[in-house]
Scaffold this active site. Structure first.
Site, PDB file in Angstrom:
ATOM      1  N   HIS A  57       7.920  -4.589  11.421  1.00 52.05           N
ATOM      2  CA  HIS A  57       7.419  -3.692  10.365  1.00 52.05           C
ATOM      3  C   HIS A  57       8.522  -3.453   9.336  1.00 52.05           C
ATOM      4  O   HIS A  57       9.507  -2.766   9.618  1.00 52.05           O
ATOM      5  CB  HIS A  57       6.951  -2.354  10.942  1.00 52.05           C
ATOM      6  N   HIS A  59       9.436  -3.457   4.730  1.00 54.31           N
ATOM      7  CA  HIS A  59       8.954  -3.493   3.338  1.00 54.31           C
ATOM      8  C   HIS A  59       9.984  -4.236   2.504  1.00 54.31           C
ATOM      9  O   HIS A  59      10.893  -3.629   1.930  1.00 54.31           O
ATOM     10  CB  HIS A  59       8.733  -2.070   2.807  1.00 54.31           C
ATOM     11  N   GLN A 152      -0.455   0.371  -0.974  1.00 57.75           N
ATOM     12  CA  GLN A 152       0.322   1.614  -0.852  1.00 57.75           C
ATOM     13  C   GLN A 152      -0.420   2.815  -1.444  1.00 57.75           C
ATOM     14  O   GLN A 152      -0.325   3.931  -0.939  1.00 57.75           O
ATOM     15  CB  GLN A 152       1.680   1.451  -1.550  1.00 57.75           C
ATOM     16  N   HIS A 210      -0.871   0.799   8.444  1.00 58.18           N
ATOM     17  CA  HIS A 210      -0.121   2.053   8.445  1.00 58.18           C
ATOM     18  C   HIS A 210      -1.129   3.131   8.825  1.00 58.18           C
ATOM     19  O   HIS A 210      -1.996   3.476   8.020  1.00 58.18           O
ATOM     20  CB  HIS A 210       0.440   2.356   7.063  1.00 58.18           C
ATOM     21  N   GLU A 213       0.175   8.077   9.560  1.00 60.03           N
ATOM     22  CA  GLU A 213       1.604   8.353   9.379  1.00 60.03           C
ATOM     23  C   GLU A 213       1.743   9.733   8.751  1.00 60.03           C
ATOM     24  O   GLU A 213       2.001   9.879   7.557  1.00 60.03           O
ATOM     25  CB  GLU A 213       2.280   7.288   8.504  1.00 60.03           C
ATOM     26  N   ASP A 309      11.133  -0.692   9.284  1.00 62.56           N
ATOM     27  CA  ASP A 309      10.390  -0.132   8.154  1.00 62.56           C
ATOM     28  C   ASP A 309      11.147  -0.239   6.838  1.00 62.56           C
ATOM     29  O   ASP A 309      10.681  -0.880   5.901  1.00 62.56           O
ATOM     30  CB  ASP A 309       9.999   1.324   8.428  1.00 62.56           C
TER      31      ASP A 309
HETATM   32 FE   FE2 Z   1       5.843   1.000   6.492  1.00 61.04          FE
END
Ligand code: FE2
Length: 428
Positions: A57, A59, A152, A210, A213, A309
């Site tokens: 995971h 970005h 996102q 996701h 969260e 992440d």
């Molecule tokens: Fe993430």
């Protein structure tokens, strides 16, 4: 004649004194006392030799952008998302490529062999998608990069996110992503999951969401994700990332939820560093930890991998592509402190994450790809304890990164003049 033999290796399964022979990019033998010659020989000298680290995971479209255009003053998830919205219009494809390639160099030096990176599809130019598809191609000889179409801004909340998701998948993005807790309502969140899972099922794609969260104990999207996975027959192909709301959920509800997740064969990816940094921020004291219920999910039979992440981006200003840092953090936050639990934390950043990503040929068995890392540690627990030095990183039977053995020189009367940090562990 082999291409490479690694001699006297300790293996993650506990075997010691093993030789690993490689030829034509694959492992052809794992046994003690191989007598055949090889073009190259590495003496592991009792060190742990593992398959590469796997970051399930990440970005990569945001990494190394720290400070651009400004710092995250509050340190919250929401300011990070707002800051990302400020960066999106001003960054270029070339800039994203340059940052991502620099990150990949760092990752390889730390023994990472595969990364699943989410890539934001809410930018109508799809700059991140263009950039990371190029990066995936450029690094493929030394790093497996799996890309997730990630809206996102919310798949339904952002007006063009669903259209852009289709475009991104048509361009070659590998996995379906989502962020249901960012939709306007629980109903929209559930609807986004239904659409995303159906699209993934139609295209034969893996799914990584996701999911929940937040610190909201009533966030229920993982229940919907399990339901859609089961309904569409996608067992073992769907992952819930983060799942931090499960930390705060009512225990009785969780006693119903976890069996549903098991039934759907969901996978889970906690991200310990970012979870402990971002969750529970609005609490006073007692203050919630925010990481999902790792032990309970694992003991119920789910496969869990730890992800990093973020590294030096709008959400997290630290990090150094070190999956042992992530395992170390997960161990502490999850209070995973028995010998078995600590060794499992190593598995969470290697074989478990490889299983979640459906990596082919991963492992140290005969026939697996000859991808390995030699660690300055004798076993998995010591590797986590020391966040051990990566002495050699091997890809397709070739050394692609090396780090000198770490020693300290002492000037103490009557004491040894050299100190090896890996020489302190009890012999196990
Ligand atoms: Fe993430």
């Amino acid at each position: 004649m082999f291409d490479l033999i690694i001699r006297n290796a300790n293996l993650p399964d506990g075997r010691t004194g093993m030789d690993i022979a490689c030829k034509d990019d694959v492992i052809v033998a794992v046994e003690a006392g191989i007598t055949a010659e090889a073009a190259a020989v590495i003496d592991a000298d009792g060190c742990l030799v593992s398959p590469p680290f796997v970051d399930p995971h990440f970005h990569m479209d945001a990494t190394l952008s720290l400070g651009r255009p400004r710092m995250n003053a509050s340190g919250t998830l929401l300011e990070g998302i707002a800051l990302w919205g400020e960066l999106q219009p001003i960054q270029t494809v070339d800039e994203i490529i340059e940052r991502a390639l620099r990150y990949c160099d760092l990752a390889v030096s730390q023994g990472i062999g595969a990364i699943r990176s989410h890539v934001d599809v809410c930018d109508d130019e799809l700059k991140g998608v263009q950039a990371l598809l190029e990066v995936r191609n450029q690094v493929k000889e030394y790093l497996d990069l799996q890309l997730v179409a990630f809206p996102q801004g919310g798949a339904l909340r952002d007006p063009t996110a669903m259209t852009n998701t289709v475009r991104a998948l048509d361009m070659g993005v590998d996995v379906m992503g989502g962020i249901p807790h960012f939709e306007r309502t629980m109903t929209d969140g559930a609807d986004s999951l239904r659409q995303q899972c159906e699209m993934a099922a139609d295209r034969g794609l893996l799914v990584d969401i996701h999911c929940d969260e937040s610190d909201d104990p009533l966030s229920r999207h993982v229940e919907t994700l399990a339901y859609e996975t089961q309904r569409l027959g996608m067992h073992g192909r769907v992952t819930g990332s983060h799942l931090t709301s499960m930390h705060s959920m009512d225990n009785y509800y969780v006693s119903k939820l976890i069996p549903l997740m098991v039934e759907a064969e969901l996978h889970a990816i906690p991200n310990p560093a970012i979870n402990i940094m971002l969750q529970g921020k609005s609490d006073t004291y007692p203050k919630r930890r925010g990481m999902t219920r790792v032990r309970e999910l694992r003991d119920a039979g789910l496969t869990l991998g730890f992800g990093s992440d973020c590294v030096m981006d709008p959400w997290y200003s630290l990090g150094k592509a070190d999956m042992l840092d992530i395992a170390f953090m997960g161990l502490h936050v999850g209070q995973l402190c028995s010998r078995e639990d600590m060794a499992w934390c190593f598995d969470a950043v290697t074989q478990n994450s490889a299983k979640i990503m459906h990596l082919e040929g991963y492992g140290l068995d005969k026939g697996c790809q000859a991808n390995m890392v030699v660690l300055q540690a004798q076993d998995k627990i010591e590797a986590v304890r020391l966040r051990a030095n990566r002495l050699a990183v091997i890809r397709k039977g070739r050394v692609i990164a090396e780090t000198p053995r770490q020693t300290s020189t002492l000037s103490l009367t009557g004491r040894p003049d050299q100190l090896d940090p890996a020489a302190y562990a009890p012999k196990t």
